[in-house]
Design an enzyme around this catalytic site. Structure first.
Site: not given
Ligand code: BG6
Length: 511
Positions: A103, A170, A238, A262, A362
Site C-alpha cells: 500500500e 502530471k 484530439e 502541454h 477531445k
Molecule cells: C496526456 C493527457 O497528458 O496527453 C491525455 O492526459 C491526452 O488526455 C494525451 O490524450 C495526449 O498526448 P499525445 O502525445 O497523444 O498528444
C-alpha cells in the site's frame, strides 16, 4: 535504415554515460507503465543506452509475483514497442526486473524496498543511482514523496553523480495552492536538481526542434516579433474521447489535463527569448520569464479571453460518437470541460499586442497539434484593389503531430499572361527527410533523467507561473458552474463562440 546510424542516435552519443542504476516505478501495474515506460526502457536497451547494471523494480498495490510482472511487461512491449522484441536484449532487461507490492501509505513497504536496494548494492559491491518514477494517480504523490524521505530511500545528496532522482508524472497540482504545496514537500525531501517533472510533449522531436528552428536559422528570428507577426495559434486537438479514463478526466478537464502543461509549454518555446546558452537553467529561465509575462486573463464580458465547452454527441469519421456525459464513468450532470480556448497576451517587448490563441479539445474533427505563425500583410501599395490580387497571409505551420513537419505558405504568380496570384506551400517533412522510426518522447525523457539533464523537464517555478495564470480562471469556472459551459458536437472544431474569440481582432482559426 541501419538503426545505429540514425542521425538522432548519433547525436546522443554524449548520453552513453548512464551510471549503474536501479529504477523504481511507482504505479507499475498501471496503464502508462505498460504503454509507454517499459517500451521506452526496452528501446533504450536496444540502442545500447542502458548501463550494464540496470535494475528495474515495479512498485504497486496489486499483489503480483516477480514472474507475472515480467510476463505482463513482456506482453506490453510486444504490443506497444516501436521495435520488435529481440531475444537477447529483452532477456537481459527482464532478468533484472522484480516487483514489490505494498500500500502506498505503508512505510514498511518502502523499508522493504530500501533493504532490497541495499542488498543489491552489497552484491554489486558498489553504490547505484536511484531513480524513483512516480506514475500513480496524483492522490498518492505526497504519500510517496514523504515516504521516500522517511525511509531514507531518497538519499538527498545532490553533489554526488549518483544522487537519486525523482521523476513525477502530471498532473502537477490542481491549482496554484496545491502545486505550491507539492513543490514545498518535494523540496523538503529532494534538491531541485534531483526533481524531474514530466511533460511528455517536451520529449517529442518536433517540440525539441522548435529551439533549433528558431535559434539555428538566421531567417526566422529577425521576423519573430510584433513587427512582423500578426497572431499565433496553437491547437492541440484530439479525435479520441476520454476512453477508460473517465474517472480521472472528469475531475480534471481540458484546462488541467492539456492546457496548463502541454499547450503552455508550446507557448513558452514559441515565445521565449534566446537563452544565454543551451544549459538547462538558461533555457528554463527564459521559459518562466515568458509565462510570467502573460497578462492576467479577462474572464467576463464581451472582452473575455476564455471559452469552455463540453462535447455532445456527433459523428467521428462518419460513425456516431456519444456525448461526454454518456461516456463510461462520467456523471450525467458533469460540468467538466472537454475543450478550452484562450487568448493570451504576452506583455513584453517582443510580443506586445500579438494575440496567442490556444485551444485544446477531445473529440474534435482531427487529431492535430500545430503552431501557426501568421505574418502581417505587406503594405497594400502594389497588389491591391483588383480582384485577382488576392494577397493571402503568409503563414508558417509547425506540425507537431501527426505528419510532423513545417509548411510555409506564400503568394505566388499563377503562370499565364495576366498577373494572378495564389497561395502556395513549401513543405518540410520529418518522415521524408529522416525516416519515420524516431524515438518516442519517453525514451528521450527517461534517458535524460538518468544522466541528470533537466532541460526537457519542468522546473518548480515554471509550474507555479502557469498555475498562477490559470488558477483564477479555474475558480471563476467553478463559481459559475454550467453558466460558462458551452457545447460542441463530437467531430467538430469546437463551439462557435471560439470563432468569436478570434473574430474580435479579425482573425480566424486555421481548421
Ligand atoms: C496526456 C493527457 O497528458 O496527453 C491525455 O492526459 C491526452 O488526455 C494525451 O490524450 C495526449 O498526448 P499525445 O502525445 O497523444 O498528444
Amino acid at each position: 535504415m541501419d538503426e545505429s546510424r540514425h542521425p538522432f542516435l548519433e547525436g546522443l552519443s554524449k548520453h552513453r554515460g548512464v551510471p549503474p542504476t536501479v529504477a523504481v516505478i511507482f504505479g507499475a501495474s498501471g496503464d502508462l507503465t505498460a504503454r509507454k515506460l517499459l517500451p521506452a526502457i526496452y528501446n533504450l536497451g536496444v540502442d545500447n543506452l542502458l548501463p550494464n547494471e540496470f535494475h528495474l523494480i515495479g512498485f504497486g498495490r496489486k499483489p503480483i509475483t516477480d514472474e507475472s510482472f515480467r510476463d505482463n511487461m513482456e506482453s506490453a512491449i510486444l504490443e506497444h514497442s516501436r521495435r520488435r522484441i529481440k531475444g537477447e536484449i529483452w532477456q537481459r532487461v527482464r532478468a533484472n526486473m522484480t516487483y514489490n507490492s505494498s500500500e502506498y501509505q505503508d512505510i514498511d513497504g518502502y523499508k522493504a524496498l530500501a533493504r532490497k536496494i541495499d542488498l543489491l548494492e552489497n552484491k554489486l559491491g558498489r553504490k547505484v543511482q536511484r531513480i524513483f518514477y512516480i506514475s500513480t494517480p496524483p492522490s498518492v504523490f505526497e504519500q510517496i514523496i514523504e515516504s521516500l524521505g522517511e525511509s531514507g530511500l531518497a538519499q538527498a545528496n545532490s553533489n554526488s553523480p549518483l544522487a537519486s532522482k525523482v521523476i513525477i508524472e502530471k498532473p502537477f497540482g490542481r491549482d496554484l495552492e496545491s502545486a505550491n504545496n507539492l513543490n514545498n514537500l518535494i523540496n523538503k525531501v529532494f534538491q531541485e536538481s534531483q526533481v524531474f517533472r514530466i511533460d511528455h510533449y517536451l520529449g517529442k522531436e518536433t517540440v525539441q526542434d522548435l529551439l533549433v528552428q528558431r535559434f539555428a536559422n538566421a531567417i526566422f528570428e529577425p521576423i519573430w516579433n510584433r513587427e512582423y507577426i500578426d497572431c499565433v495559434q496553437i491547437t492541440v486537438a484530439e479525435k479520441l474521447g476520454v476512453g477508460n479514463r473517465g474517472g480521472y478526466y472528469d475531475g480534471s478537464g481540458a484546462l488541467r489535463d492539456m492546457v496548463q502543461n502541454h499547450t503552455m509549454q508550446l507557448v513558452a518555446l514559441t515565445a521565449m527569448e534566446p537563452p544565454l546558452s543551451l544549459d538547462p537553467e538558461s533555457i528554463r529561465d527564459e521559459k518562466v520569464k515568458v509565462i510570467r509575462s502573460i497578462q492576467p486573463l479577462n474572464l467576463i464580458g464581451d472582452n473575455s479571453d476564455v471559452v469552455r465547452a463540453q462535447y455532445k454527441e456527433g459523428l467521428i469519421d462518419g460513425e456516431k460518437a456519444r456525448a461526454y456525459i454518456d461516456e463510461d464513468g462520467i456523471p450525467k450532470d458533469s460540468n467538466t470541460e472537454t475543450y478550452a480556448a484562450l487568448r493570451l497576451m504576452i506583455n513584453n517587448w517582443r510580443w506586445k499586442g500579438v494575440p496567442f490563441y490556444i485551444r485544446s479539445g477531445k473529440r474534435m474533427a482531427l487529431r492535430t497539434s500545430e503552431i501557426v505563425i501568421r505574418f502581417k500583410k505587406p503594405p497594400g501599395i502594389l497588389f491591391s484593389g483588383e480582384k485577382h490580387f488576392n494577397v493571402s497571409d503568409n503563414t508558417m505551420v509547425i506540425h507537431i503531430q501527426p505528419n510532423e513537419g513545417i509548411t510555409l505558405v506564400m503568394n505566388s504568380k499563377v503562370p499565364g499572361l495576366e498577373t494572378r496570384m495564389q497561395p502556395v506551400k513549401m513543405h518540410f517533412s520529418y518522415a521524408t527527410t529522416f525516416g519515420s522510426n524516431t524515438p518516442e518522447a519517453y525514451e528521450r525523457l527517461i534517458l535524460d533523467a538518468m544522466i541528470g539533464d533537466s532541460t526537457l523537464f519542468i522546473r518548480g517555478d515554471e509550474t507555479e507561473a502557469s498555475w498562477k495564470l490559470l488558477s483564477p480562471l479555474l475558480s471563476f469556472w467553478e463559481e459559475r458552474g454550467k453558466e460558462e459551459l458551452k457545447s460542441y458536437s463530437a467531430g467538430s472544431w469546437g463551439p462557435s463562440i471560439s470563432d468569436s474569440l478570434l473574430a474580435q481582432k479579425m482573425h480566424e482559426w486555421r481548421n
